[in-house]
Design an enzyme around this catalytic site. Sequence first.
Site, PDB file in Angstrom:
ATOM      1  N   ALA A  18       0.803  -1.227   0.000  1.00  0.00           N
ATOM      2  CA  ALA A  18       0.000   0.000   0.000  1.00  0.00           C
ATOM      3  C   ALA A  18       0.832   1.272   0.000  1.00  0.00           C
ATOM      4  O   ALA A  18       0.279   2.362   0.138  1.00  0.00           O
ATOM      5  CB  ALA A  18      -0.937   0.003   1.207  1.00  0.00           C
ATOM      6  N   GLY A  21       1.592   2.590  -6.090  1.00  0.00           N
ATOM      7  CA  GLY A  21       0.910   1.853  -7.142  1.00  0.00           C
ATOM      8  C   GLY A  21      -0.530   1.487  -6.832  1.00  0.00           C
ATOM      9  O   GLY A  21      -1.296   2.260  -6.249  1.00  0.00           O
ATOM     10  N   GLY A  23      -1.775  -0.648  -4.717  1.00  0.00           N
ATOM     11  CA  GLY A  23      -2.120  -0.710  -3.300  1.00  0.00           C
ATOM     12  C   GLY A  23      -2.464   0.648  -2.723  1.00  0.00           C
ATOM     13  O   GLY A  23      -3.458   0.802  -1.992  1.00  0.00           O
ATOM     14  N   TYR A 159       8.639 -13.382 -12.590  1.00  0.00           N
ATOM     15  CA  TYR A 159       7.391 -12.752 -12.136  1.00  0.00           C
ATOM     16  C   TYR A 159       6.186 -13.489 -12.700  1.00  0.00           C
ATOM     17  O   TYR A 159       5.198 -13.720 -11.990  1.00  0.00           O
ATOM     18  CB  TYR A 159       7.386 -11.287 -12.565  1.00  0.00           C
ATOM     19  CG  TYR A 159       6.200 -10.486 -12.100  1.00  0.00           C
ATOM     20  CD1 TYR A 159       6.155  -9.970 -10.808  1.00  0.00           C
ATOM     21  CD2 TYR A 159       5.124 -10.230 -12.947  1.00  0.00           C
ATOM     22  CE1 TYR A 159       5.075  -9.214 -10.377  1.00  0.00           C
ATOM     23  CE2 TYR A 159       4.043  -9.479 -12.527  1.00  0.00           C
ATOM     24  CZ  TYR A 159       4.017  -8.971 -11.241  1.00  0.00           C
ATOM     25  OH  TYR A 159       2.942  -8.234 -10.809  1.00  0.00           O
TER      26      TYR A 159
END
Length: 340
Positions: A18, A21, A23, A159
């Site tokens: 958070a 981005g 979050g 990823y």
Amino acid sequence: MSYRLKPLNQQTVVITGASSGIGLATARRAAREGAKVVLVARNEDALREAAEDIEAAGGQAAWCAVDIADSAWPEKVGKVADDRFGGFDSWVNNAAASLYARLDEVTEEEHRRVFDVGYFGTVAGSLYAAKRLRERSGGALINTGSVLSERAVGVQGVYSAMKHAVKGFTDALRVELQEEDAGVSVTLIKPNGIDTPYPEHARNKMDRPASVPPVIYDPELAAKAICFACEHPRRELLVGGQGLLLTKAGNLFPGLTDLIMQNFMMEDGQSSDTPPEPGAEDNLFEPRKDGRVRSNQDNFVRKSSLALEAQMHPAVAIATGMGTIAAAGLIGALARSRRA
């Protein structure tokens, strides 16, 4: 399966990743809609500033600085939620770490770090949240996957593999909780490319600054999907029509999709001329400069997604589609009548 999900303005929502981005955008949006929010990430200064900004705007926010790779992190966050707000109603696993590199350039330590944060961190958070939400007679668990949960891409192979694992775990957990009639809604959010500091934060072994390949979508769309899932049970929400097309193409024409990836989605397709903001580069192992929702790159960003709206409101989408077909049929009939 019945779920009792409260309106967002009656909820406490835990959000990891958070400090920037998706979050951070989600925390701000949830707070604007009346939710109490618990912000979670490594960067203590960025979290404190974000929480203070939310409260200055009239919202309610708490924060907890933890490393998601630490297996004990969920209990620490749960204690903050309990002490400040009496528990939580929705839990969002959004934290991740990444790198841009061909697979033979990735060390075992780097590979494990991506999985420790993005996969094992999600597993620990999900299992803790599911247990607590059972005790509260239900709630929402939301995991952030990716369009790369469905279709791997070169240069981001680690990823991609991690997000595949997140999807597999989330799907299995959903089935088990449904079989138990636990009352916990489990949603996987699958964003397409989003205009966040992700390419700045990722470790980069390419010769040029990293970027997210187009089409690129506004972080607010991902935040909108997550907040929607806090109130409405959905199996998955894919953010961005291009991601939907890429997923379907990969399923129907895998060889052709591989060819497209080889020609358009390798280093040239994932690089930029814009270097990371000073101090923001490479947060794989250590927190770096944070606090921005959007990237520092001059991208064309789509502000809407009809595909997302159709997933959130399928009845409206069907009715609109039928209306469009009916209108087209009426216009055609009138044209034929006029010609006759």
